[in-house]
Design an enzyme around this catalytic site. Structure first.
Site, PDB file in Angstrom:
ATOM      1  N   THR A   1      42.266 171.558  30.201  1.00 35.73           N
ATOM      2  CA  THR A   1      41.573 172.828  29.972  1.00 35.73           C
ATOM      3  C   THR A   1      42.550 173.999  30.086  1.00 35.73           C
ATOM      4  O   THR A   1      42.498 174.950  29.303  1.00 35.73           O
ATOM      5  CB  THR A   1      40.427 172.990  30.990  1.00 35.73           C
TER       6      THR A   1
ATOM      7  N   HIS B   1      44.386 174.209  26.935  1.00 33.30           N
ATOM      8  CA  HIS B   1      43.571 174.857  25.888  1.00 33.30           C
ATOM      9  C   HIS B   1      43.569 176.374  26.080  1.00 33.30           C
ATOM     10  O   HIS B   1      43.668 177.128  25.116  1.00 33.30           O
ATOM     11  CB  HIS B   1      42.137 174.330  25.917  1.00 33.30           C
TER      12      HIS B   1
HETATM   13  N1  NAD Z   1      33.584 166.289  30.703  1.00 34.35           N
HETATM   14  C1  NAD Z   1      34.403 166.608  31.677  1.00 34.35           C
HETATM   15  O1  NAD Z   1      34.016 166.830  32.813  1.00 34.35           O
HETATM   16  C2  NAD Z   1      35.885 166.644  31.414  1.00 34.35           C
HETATM   17  C3  NAD Z   1      36.762 166.893  32.467  1.00 34.35           C
HETATM   18  C4  NAD Z   1      38.139 166.840  32.217  1.00 34.35           C
HETATM   19  C5  NAD Z   1      38.593 166.572  30.937  1.00 34.35           C
HETATM   20  N2  NAD Z   1      37.693 166.370  29.937  1.00 34.35           N
HETATM   21  C6  NAD Z   1      38.103 165.998  28.575  1.00 34.35           C
HETATM   22  O2  NAD Z   1      38.406 164.611  28.601  1.00 34.35           O
HETATM   23  C7  NAD Z   1      39.352 164.312  27.591  1.00 34.35           C
HETATM   24  C8  NAD Z   1      40.505 163.530  28.178  1.00 34.35           C
HETATM   25  O3  NAD Z   1      41.302 164.356  29.014  1.00 34.35           O
HETATM   26  P1  NAD Z   1      42.864 164.040  29.150  1.00 34.35           P
HETATM   27  O4  NAD Z   1      43.449 165.142  29.965  1.00 34.35           O
HETATM   28  O5  NAD Z   1      43.077 162.650  29.571  1.00 34.35           O
HETATM   29  O6  NAD Z   1      43.281 164.240  27.602  1.00 34.35           O
HETATM   30  P2  NAD Z   1      44.652 163.960  26.842  1.00 34.35           P
HETATM   31  O7  NAD Z   1      44.516 164.672  25.542  1.00 34.35           O
HETATM   32  O8  NAD Z   1      45.826 164.269  27.709  1.00 34.35           O
HETATM   33  O9  NAD Z   1      44.663 162.385  26.594  1.00 34.35           O
HETATM   34  C9  NAD Z   1      43.934 161.825  25.553  1.00 34.35           C
HETATM   35  C10 NAD Z   1      44.438 160.418  25.303  1.00 34.35           C
HETATM   36  O10 NAD Z   1      43.707 159.917  24.190  1.00 34.35           O
HETATM   37  C11 NAD Z   1      44.589 159.192  23.346  1.00 34.35           C
HETATM   38  N3  NAD Z   1      44.004 159.195  22.007  1.00 34.35           N
HETATM   39  C12 NAD Z   1      44.049 160.172  21.059  1.00 34.35           C
HETATM   40  N4  NAD Z   1      43.366 159.785  19.967  1.00 34.35           N
HETATM   41  C13 NAD Z   1      42.884 158.551  20.230  1.00 34.35           C
HETATM   42  C14 NAD Z   1      42.102 157.627  19.499  1.00 34.35           C
HETATM   43  N5  NAD Z   1      41.662 157.914  18.263  1.00 34.35           N
HETATM   44  N6  NAD Z   1      41.799 156.446  20.063  1.00 34.35           N
HETATM   45  C15 NAD Z   1      42.229 156.156  21.314  1.00 34.35           C
HETATM   46  N7  NAD Z   1      42.974 156.988  22.073  1.00 34.35           N
HETATM   47  C16 NAD Z   1      43.292 158.176  21.515  1.00 34.35           C
HETATM   48  C17 NAD Z   1      45.914 159.916  23.472  1.00 34.35           C
HETATM   49  O11 NAD Z   1      46.982 159.029  23.148  1.00 34.35           O
HETATM   50  C18 NAD Z   1      45.914 160.316  24.945  1.00 34.35           C
HETATM   51  O12 NAD Z   1      46.547 159.344  25.764  1.00 34.35           O
HETATM   52  C19 NAD Z   1      39.719 165.670  26.958  1.00 34.35           C
HETATM   53  O13 NAD Z   1      38.909 165.865  25.823  1.00 34.35           O
HETATM   54  C20 NAD Z   1      39.342 166.645  28.032  1.00 34.35           C
HETATM   55  O14 NAD Z   1      39.089 167.930  27.506  1.00 34.35           O
HETATM   56  C21 NAD Z   1      36.353 166.387  30.154  1.00 34.35           C
HETATM   57 ZN    ZN Z   2      40.621 170.633  35.144  1.00 36.92          ZN
END
Ligand code: NAD
Ligand code: ZN
Ligand code: ZN
Length: 340
Positions: free
Chosen positions: A40, A43
């Site tokens: 976040t 972003h």
């Molecule tokens: N809902 C919530 O409470 C919450 C909290 C924290 C983060 N998030 C979200 O969770 C997600 C994950 O966070 P992060 O920090 O690990 O993100 P990140 O972007 O660092 O990691 C994403 C991973 O997904 C992989 N990836 C990309 N496209 C893919 C595909 N098509 N198939 C399989 N793997 C793929 C990438 O290689 C990477 O390792 C983000 O969207 C983030 O915004 C949500």
């Molecule tokens: Zn956070």
């Protein structure tokens, strides 16, 4: 005055001396010790989120010690090490009373909607400040907020022992999901990530199967679940296409955890009849608050999470611009923390 990293424009931090945050009778002032950088923050840094709120001091994954508190505060003492629930609700509306603070019309988040912890001090309502056990290192304490997010996701999915789980995405948060699922006794735990390195990391984190080839994912999931599909799939990437894939991976009566954040206008074709007849569930989960923060802190304090890959990269506050600029080039560091 205090030193703070102010994001003045997308991709541009300015280190400034700014006034100390003021506190009211029910607030606490925290002297920040460590603050993690999360997706976040990235972003916000890149201007994709909260751009209308700049200049802003971001930072919401922090630990620190109590510097001061208001006259009404009873549960804190000076110098006590603490973490904090960053989600500030009004406390009196329908949603706050139903423990759905994130739906509170007045909800704001420290470091996202108001100034946060890439600064020497941060202020917030004292009721959100949680005292931490002495023995837990700062680097681990500062992981409480991201761990709380996966605690909440596991709770919402009602995952229990012996349940099969697919985690889509083995990024920093995906890795925490894997560890959380291990803790609740899920089996098997299947992870998908396009990166072979990330798949390896997910195996280290406790996954049973990691799949880097999307074309093999469905067969692998069916093969590992006696042909049924998984009890629970959690999307932790933020791709509309993967949410569609998730529907093909759950068993009848399965659960899809909506977790990875997409852009605001993304939609998903849902097989309506199948969802009804199979009683499938699609459920969102966002952030971690209240009991999630408390439980995350307890799990971290008792060493239930492997944190090495999350705690080895750190930068001084003075170098925060470099920390953000180089983040993408350091994929093996699942977390970068700023030392305040
Ligand atoms: N809902 C919530 O409470 C919450 C909290 C924290 C983060 N998030 C979200 O969770 C997600 C994950 O966070 P992060 O920090 O690990 O993100 P990140 O972007 O660092 O990691 C994403 C991973 O997904 C992989 N990836 C990309 N496209 C893919 C595909 N098509 N198939 C399989 N793997 C793929 C990438 O290689 C990477 O390792 C983000 O969207 C983030 O915004 C949500
Ligand atoms: Zn956070
Ligand atoms: Zn409210």
């Amino acid at each position: 005055m205090m030193k703070a990293a102010v994001l003045v424009a997308p991709q541009r931090f300015a280190l400034r001396d700014v006034p100390m945050p003021a506190i009211g009778p029910e607030d606490a002032l925290i002297r920040v010790r460590r603050t993690g950088i999360c997706g976040t923050d990235l972003h916000i840094f890149n201007g994709h989120y909260a751009a209308d709120r700049l200049p802003l001091i971001p930072g919401h994954e922090f630990c620190g010690e109590v510097a001061a508190y208001g006259a009404q505060v009873r549960h804190l003492r000076d110098g006590q090490r603490v973490v904090a629930d960053i989600n500030i609700g009004c406390g009196t509306c329908f949603w706050c009373r139903h423990n759905e603070v994130l739906n509170c019309p007045a909800m704001t988040q420290v470091g996202i909607g108001r100034d946060g912890a890439f600064a020497e001090y941060v202020a917030l309502p004292a009721r959100l400040v949680i005292p931490a056990p002495d023995a837990v290192p700062d680097a681990v304490l500062a992981l409480t907020e991201p761990v709380a997010c996966v605690v909440r996701a596991a709770r919402k999915a009602k995952v229990g022992f012996g349940q099969s789980v697919v985690i889509l995405g083995a990024g920093p948060v995906g890795n925490l999901h894997v560890q959380m699922m291990r803790l609740v006794g899920a089996a098997p735990i299947i992870v998908a990530d396009l990166s072979a390195d990330r798949c390896r990391m997910a195996m280290d984190a406790g996954a049973d199967i990691a799949v880097s080839d999307p074309d093999q994912l469905r067969d692998q999931v069916l093969g590992a679940t006696a042909g049924r599909g998984a009890d629970v799939v959690i999307e932790s990437v933020g791709s509309a296409r993967l949410y569609a894939t998730a529907q093909s991976l759950i068993r009848k009566g399965g659960h899809i955890g909506f977790f990875g954040l997409t852009g605001p206008d993304q939609t998903l074709p849902v097989d309506i009849l199948r969802t009804i007849l199979e009683e499938n569930s699609l459920k969102g989960s966002v952030a971690g608050m209240g009991e999630d923060m408390h439980d995350a802190l307890t799990l971290l304090a008792h060493g239930r999470f492997k944190t090495d890959a999350f705690t080895r990269a750190s930068f001084a506050l003075d170098d925060i611009q470099t920390a953000f600029d180089t983040l993408a080039a350091r994929p093996a560091d699942l977390k970068t923390q700023i030392l305040i």
